[in-house]
Scaffold this motif. Structure first.
Motif, short mmCIF file in Angstrom:
data_model
loop_
_atom_site.label_atom_id
_atom_site.label_comp_id
_atom_site.label_asym_id
_atom_site.label_seq_id
_atom_site.Cartn_x
_atom_site.Cartn_y
_atom_site.Cartn_z
N MET A 1 49.88 46.63 16.83
CA MET A 1 50.21 45.77 17.96
C MET A 1 49.18 44.66 18.12
O MET A 1 49.53 43.53 18.42
N GLN A 2 47.91 44.96 17.92
CA GLN A 2 46.86 43.97 18.10
C GLN A 2 46.96 42.86 17.06
O GLN A 2 46.48 41.76 17.28
N GLU A 3 47.59 43.13 15.94
CA GLU A 3 47.77 42.11 14.91
C GLU A 3 49.00 41.25 15.18
O GLU A 3 49.15 40.19 14.59
N SER A 4 49.82 41.67 16.08
CA SER A 4 51.06 40.97 16.37
C SER A 4 50.79 39.67 17.14
O SER A 4 50.06 39.64 18.12
N VAL A 5 51.41 38.59 16.69
CA VAL A 5 51.28 37.30 17.36
C VAL A 5 51.86 37.39 18.77
O VAL A 5 51.29 36.86 19.73
N THR A 6 52.98 38.07 18.90
CA THR A 6 53.61 38.24 20.22
C THR A 6 52.70 39.01 21.16
O THR A 6 52.52 38.63 22.32
N TYR A 7 52.10 40.08 20.66
CA TYR A 7 51.18 40.88 21.46
C TYR A 7 50.00 40.03 21.92
O TYR A 7 49.63 40.04 23.10
N GLN A 8 49.43 39.27 21.01
CA GLN A 8 48.30 38.41 21.34
C GLN A 8 48.69 37.36 22.38
O GLN A 8 47.92 37.05 23.29
N ALA A 9 49.89 36.81 22.25
CA ALA A 9 50.37 35.81 23.21
C ALA A 9 50.54 36.44 24.60
O ALA A 9 50.18 35.82 25.60
N GLY B 1 48.58 37.09 30.11
CA GLY B 1 48.12 37.96 31.19
C GLY B 1 46.73 37.62 31.66
O GLY B 1 46.45 37.59 32.87
N ARG B 2 45.86 37.32 30.73
CA ARG B 2 44.49 36.92 31.09
C ARG B 2 44.49 35.60 31.85
O ARG B 2 43.77 35.44 32.83
N ALA B 3 45.28 34.64 31.39
CA ALA B 3 45.36 33.34 32.06
C ALA B 3 45.88 33.50 33.49
O ALA B 3 45.36 32.89 34.43
N GLU B 4 46.91 34.32 33.65
CA GLU B 4 47.44 34.57 34.99
C GLU B 4 46.39 35.24 35.87
O GLU B 4 46.26 34.91 37.05
N GLY B 5 45.64 36.16 35.32
CA GLY B 5 44.59 36.84 36.07
C GLY B 5 43.50 35.87 36.51
O GLY B 5 43.03 35.92 37.65
N ARG B 6 43.10 35.00 35.61
CA ARG B 6 42.08 33.99 35.96
C ARG B 6 42.58 33.06 37.06
O ARG B 6 41.87 32.76 38.01
N ALA B 7 43.82 32.59 36.92
CA ALA B 7 44.39 31.68 37.91
C ALA B 7 44.46 32.34 39.28
O ALA B 7 44.13 31.74 40.30
N LYS B 8 44.85 33.61 39.29
CA LYS B 8 44.93 34.35 40.56
C LYS B 8 43.54 34.50 41.16
O LYS B 8 43.35 34.34 42.36
N GLY B 9 42.54 34.80 40.34
CA GLY B 9 41.17 34.94 40.83
C GLY B 9 40.63 33.64 41.40
O GLY B 9 39.98 33.63 42.44
#
Length: 86
Positions: free
Chosen positions: A15-23, A28-36
Motif C-alpha cells: 500500500m505504501q508503494e501505491s501512488v493512490t495511497y500516497q496521494a 489527509g495531511r494537507a486537510e489536517g494542516r489547513a484545519k489546524g
C-alpha cells in the motif's frame, strides 16, 4: 477472493508503494494542516477579543475589530472576562 489473497493485496508495504495511497495520505495531511491553521486563527481572534474586553472596550468595538458576532462576544465576555474576577 479468498482471505489470504485479500491480505496480500492490502499489505502495508504494498500500500505504501501505491501512488493512490500516497496521494490519499498527502491529501489527509494537507486537510489536517489547513484545519489546524483555521483553528489557530480562530483562537487568535478569540484571544484578541478577550484582551480588548479586559481593557474595557465596548462589545460594539470588539465586534468591529474582530469580525465576531455580538452573540459570540457576549459569550466570551460571560465565560472568559466576567468569570476572571470570581
Amino acid at each position: 477472493m479468498n482471505k489470504e489473497t485479500i491480505q496480500q493485496l492490502l499489505r502495508k508495504e504494498l500500500m505504501q508503494e501505491s501512488v493512490t495511497y500516497q496521494a490519499l495520505i498527502a491529501e489527509g495531511r494537507a486537510e489536517g494542516r489547513a484545519k489546524g491553521i483555521e483553528e489557530g486563527i480562530e483562537e487568535g481572534i478569540r484571544r484578541v477579543a478577550i484582551n480588548l474586553l479586559r481593557e474595557g472596550m465596548s462589545v460594539e468595538v470588539v465586534v468591529r475589530v474582530t469580525g465576531l458576532s455580538v452573540e459570540q462576544i457576549n459569550q466570551i465576555k460571560i465565560t472568559e472576562v466576567d468569570s476572571q474576577g470570581e
